[in-house]
Write an enzyme that holds these catalytic residues in place. Structure first.
Site, short mmCIF file in Angstrom:
data_model
loop_
_atom_site.label_atom_id
_atom_site.label_comp_id
_atom_site.label_asym_id
_atom_site.label_seq_id
_atom_site.Cartn_x
_atom_site.Cartn_y
_atom_site.Cartn_z
N LYS A 52 43.29 -18.80 1.67
CA LYS A 52 43.03 -17.88 0.56
C LYS A 52 42.47 -18.65 -0.64
O LYS A 52 41.49 -18.23 -1.27
CB LYS A 52 44.32 -17.13 0.18
N GLN A 96 53.39 -15.34 -1.25
CA GLN A 96 53.28 -15.43 0.20
C GLN A 96 54.63 -15.13 0.85
O GLN A 96 55.64 -15.73 0.51
CB GLN A 96 52.78 -16.83 0.61
N ASP A 119 48.13 -7.64 -3.30
CA ASP A 119 48.59 -7.44 -1.92
C ASP A 119 48.87 -5.96 -1.66
O ASP A 119 49.05 -5.56 -0.50
CB ASP A 119 49.86 -8.27 -1.65
#
Ligand code: NAD
Length: 293
Positions: A52, A96, A119
């Site tokens: 990412k 994460q 997200d």
């Protein structure tokens, strides 16, 4: 059979974002900025976050990687998220997953400001998505929509069967494919671990989305000839022939399913790359709102 190549589809999307970013910076605007929080040193999480961050650099975004050790206190993590929420130079925040057991995942997701929740896991954004309003869509289902769009896979009136009901993949995927418009307008069946007649249902799928995390679970006898197969699964299995010591496997037995499918995603090189494209789209959208505010 058409290969739904994540490398090709994600490169096309990322190139567009890169051009728009270059145009914005030439016009004197700051760069989009993604902050990623990584806790501990789980191998898979390290790899996901590294790609990412690398993609941010490639398309001209700024990124900040914030690392904490596994024993970080929940309070300290919440304080960091609050600081990022208030930082006017940060457009997107991602934490994460999975988190260490002593940290309540729900509490962390709820702490991220909805306008920086790239997200798309915050209940505000989930509610917006469910009601069909424009919002951040969870990156993996978003990436799958972008893939269907890139390859112009027809979806209207199709029976989509989604296997797996997690909040990050299966459940939002089922909602998105049943929404009005393209890519959507599907009749959707959502299957999970308590589904009793999975094979019969899978055999009815025009579009089969496997997101259960069970290596090579979908075999040829579960697939209708001509179906479109989207393999979300990513499982590391030991493989001494690889330098890393492991191979990445999907939820679909590719070699036997590919010959009967009309289109199929590979693993690796399919949905994983599209997930990053989805995240970058969300970050770009957040940035646009922030610079316009
Ligand atoms: P999860 O473990 O949270 O959920 C798995 C789901 O599968 C559950 O809803 C469960 O009910 C269902 N399930 C399990 N066994 C089943 C069975 N035998 N029959 C029917 N349903 C069954 O998983 P997740 O986080 O949604 O991830 C699923 C897979 O996708 C994993 O392999 C994960 O690594 C992968 N993943 C990939 C990406 C990507 O970018 N490609 C992103 C997220 C997750």
């Amino acid at each position: 059979m058409q290969l739904l190549d994540g490398k090709i589809a994600s490169a096309a999307i990322l190139q567009k974002i890169k051009s728009k970013t270059a145009a914005a910076t030439v016009a004197g605007k700051r760069k989009p900025h993604l902050a990623a929080i990584l806790i501990g040193n789980d191998g898979a999480s390290e790899t996901y976050v590294a790609s990412k961050v690398k993609t941010c650099t490639e398309i001209g975004f700024d990124s900040t990687l914030i690392r904490f050790s596994n024993d970080i206190a929940e309070k300290e993590l919440l304080q960091k998220i609050e600081a990022l929420n208030l930082d006017p130079h940060i457009d997107g925040i991602l934490v994460q997953l999975p988190l260490p057991k002593h940290i309540a995942e729900e509490k962390i997701i709820h702490a991220i400001a909805p306008h920086k929740d790239v997200d798309g896991f915050h209940p505000y954004n989930v509610g917006m998505m469910t009601s069909g309003a424009p919002t951040f869509i969870p990156a993996t289902p978003y990436g799958i929509l972008l893939m269907l769009e890139h390859y112009q896979i027809p979806t209207k009136g199709k029976h989509a069967v989604v296997i797996g009901r997690s909040h990050i993949v299966g459940t939002p995927m089922s909602i998105l494919l049943s929404r009005k418009g393209y890519p959507g307008d599907c009749t959707v069946t959502l299957c999970h671990s308590a589904t009793t007649n999975l094979k019969e249902i899978a055999l009815q799928a025009d579009i089969l989305i496997a997101a259960l995390g069970k290596t090579e679970f979908i075999t040829a006898d579960m697939v209708k000839p001509g179906a479109v197969i989207i393999d979300v699964g990513i499982t590391r299995v030991e493989d001494s022939s690889k330098k890393s010591g492991f191979a990445i496997k999907g939820d679909v037995k590719f070699d036997e399913v590919a010959p009967i499918a009309s289109a199929i995603t590979p693993v690796p090189g399919g949905v994983g790359l599209m997930t990053i494209a989805g995240l970058m789209m969300n970050t770009w959208n957040a940035y646009q709102k922030h610079i316009a505010a």
